[in-house]
Design an enzyme around this catalytic site. Structure first.
Site, PDB file in Angstrom:
ATOM      1  N   GLU A  41       0.832  -1.218   0.000  1.00 47.74           N
ATOM      2  CA  GLU A  41       0.000   0.000   0.000  1.00 47.74           C
ATOM      3  C   GLU A  41       0.869   1.272   0.000  1.00 47.74           C
ATOM      4  OE1 GLU A  41      -1.451   1.794   3.452  1.00 47.74           O
ATOM      5  OE2 GLU A  41      -0.981   0.120   4.781  1.00 47.74           O
ATOM      6  N   LYS A  67      -3.494  -2.900  16.109  1.00 49.61           N
ATOM      7  CA  LYS A  67      -2.784  -1.916  16.929  1.00 49.61           C
ATOM      8  C   LYS A  67      -3.682  -1.424  18.064  1.00 49.61           C
ATOM      9  CE  LYS A  67      -0.282   0.744  14.718  1.00 49.61           C
ATOM     10  NZ  LYS A  67      -0.403   1.510  13.499  1.00 49.61           N
TER      11      LYS A  67
HETATM   12  N1  PSU Z   1      -1.927   1.452  10.596  1.00 50.42           N
HETATM   13  C1  PSU Z   1      -0.594   1.597  10.595  1.00 50.42           C
HETATM   14  N2  PSU Z   1       0.004   2.308   9.620  1.00 50.42           N
HETATM   15  C2  PSU Z   1      -0.704   2.869   8.617  1.00 50.42           C
HETATM   16  C3  PSU Z   1      -2.128   2.686   8.596  1.00 50.42           C
HETATM   17  C4  PSU Z   1      -2.689   1.965   9.596  1.00 50.42           C
HETATM   18  O1  PSU Z   1       0.068   1.101  11.483  1.00 50.42           O
HETATM   19  O2  PSU Z   1      -0.110   3.527   7.766  1.00 50.42           O
HETATM   20  C5  PSU Z   1      -2.920   3.243   7.452  1.00 50.42           C
HETATM   21  C6  PSU Z   1      -3.288   2.121   6.442  1.00 50.42           C
HETATM   22  O3  PSU Z   1      -3.216   2.660   5.146  1.00 50.42           O
HETATM   23  C7  PSU Z   1      -4.724   1.800   6.802  1.00 50.42           C
HETATM   24  C8  PSU Z   1      -5.234   3.171   7.196  1.00 50.42           C
HETATM   25  O4  PSU Z   1      -5.467   1.243   5.744  1.00 50.42           O
HETATM   26  O5  PSU Z   1      -4.156   3.746   7.935  1.00 50.42           O
HETATM   27  C9  PSU Z   1      -6.484   3.098   8.038  1.00 50.42           C
HETATM   28  O6  PSU Z   1      -6.986   4.368   8.194  1.00 50.42           O
HETATM   29  P1  PSU Z   1      -8.401   4.587   8.906  1.00 50.42           P
HETATM   30  O7  PSU Z   1      -8.168   4.180  10.334  1.00 50.42           O
HETATM   31  O8  PSU Z   1      -8.683   6.045   8.744  1.00 50.42           O
HETATM   32  O9  PSU Z   1      -9.356   3.701   8.194  1.00 50.42           O
END
Ligand code: PSU
Ligand code: MN
Length: 306
Positions: free
Chosen positions: A25, A160
């Site tokens: 990604e 996380k």
């Molecule tokens: N968790 C991480 N690093 C990241 C992300 C999540 O440890 O870079 C990023 C990923 O791209 C994930 C996004 O898909 O955050 C999720 O964002 P949201 O919580 O706004 O859906």
């Protein structure tokens, strides 16, 4: 459809020659880590995928195209532009493409584009999930919906603890997404190798994981599969140490009134600051570890015969 997708040479060659591919990604580059560490990490991720038998396909939206495989210049552009690039989840894809707005793809958008490109395995660091307090905020990542419907296996380092692990596991169960522990029964918690929660199944080899994926697809059980891979021991952080930083970051986020898609990038950055960069070092190590496993799973999947 093809007019929207653009492969780089390496990925095109891999698709034409049935070489296994691993999707990566781009939000992790633009919004997940600071420059220039983000670009170095992205390049090393690609190298690790190659060293373990597959071809890397980093995914983003550039100049109105769904890009599958990026050049070094493109990786550098994403890393340098950082949070100025639109963090793009499924809902944003059509607007970005139609208006030629560049986008760094989250897990949800990357999974979708990977599936369009015929890629079945994807490595990242952490997925989005059910946020703490979701019962009032309704903040549930689009990543979970994508896992519910899109046929891509995602390797991550668990859930996380900026998120609610229990609610995230419940949500995944409701949506029929298997959560596999790689050589562990305990759900890894990203910076630490374990949590109080159990995964659905422990599987110990890339080949067996590939076989489950193949079986799932053969049974037309649509949707993703989550493989949780514990962070290498030497980079894992004490739960108490990291949770203190996360609690502090959550508190400051609330005080600042940060909401929606800005939450995850804010929390990641704040935790790096509060841990003096230790969390960043761990984050990078676990992403490398995931790239390695994903590459092996993808290669095994390719090697499976009927
Ligand atoms: N968790 C991480 N690093 C990241 C992300 C999540 O440890 O870079 C990023 C990923 O791209 C994930 C996004 O898909 O955050 C999720 O964002 P949201 O919580 O706004 O859906
Ligand atoms: Mn959200």
């Amino acid at each position: 459809m093809n007019k929207y997708i653009e492969f780089n040479e390496e990925v095109l060659h891999a698709t034409e020659n049935e070489i296994s591919i691993v999707a990566l990604e781009s939000t992790i580059i633009s919004h997940g880590m600071p420059y220039p560490k983000n670009v170095e990490t992205a390049m090393r991720c690609e190298a690790i995928v190659r060293e373990n038998g597959s071809v890397p396909a980093t995914i983003a939206i550039l100049n109105g195209k769904l890009k599958v495989g990026l050049s070094k210049d493109e990786l550098n552009y994403l890393g340098k532009t950082g949070t100025q690039i639109v963090k793009t989840s499924r809902r944003d894809i059509a607007v970005n493409v139609a208006n030629k707005i560049d986008g760094a793809t989250t897990v949800s958008a990357t999974m979708y584009i990977a599936s369009l490109a015929g890629i079945k395995v994807f490595a990242t660091g952490g997925i989005g999930g059910v946020h703490r307090g979701a019962e009032t905020s309704f903040d549930i990542s689009a990543d979970l919906e994508e896992l519910a419907i899109t046929n891509v296996l995602v390797v991550c380092a668990g859930i996380k603890s900026i998120l609610d692990l229990g609610l995230t596991m419940e949500y995944l169960e409701t949506k029929g997404v298997p959560v596999i522990g790689y050589q562990t029964k305990k759900l890894p918690a990203f910076y630490s190798r374990t949590s109080d929660f159990n995964v659905n199944f422990q599987i110990d080899t890339p080949k067996e994981i590939a076989n489950v994926l193949k079986t799932k697809l053969a049974l037309s059980l649509n949707g993703g599969m989550l493989v949780t891979n514990p962070i290498p021991e030497e980079y894992s952080l004490e739960n108490e140490f990291i949770n203190k930083a996360i609690d502090q970051a959550l508190l400051e986020m609330d005080q600042l009134g940060i909401k929606g898609k800005e939450q995850t990038p804010y929390l990641l950055g704040k935790v790096v600051e509060l841990t003096d960069g230790k969390s960043l070092e761990s984050n990078i190590a676990l992403v490398y570890n995931n790239c390695q496993l994903a590459s092996k799973i993808s290669a095994e999947l390719n090697a499976l015969t009927d």
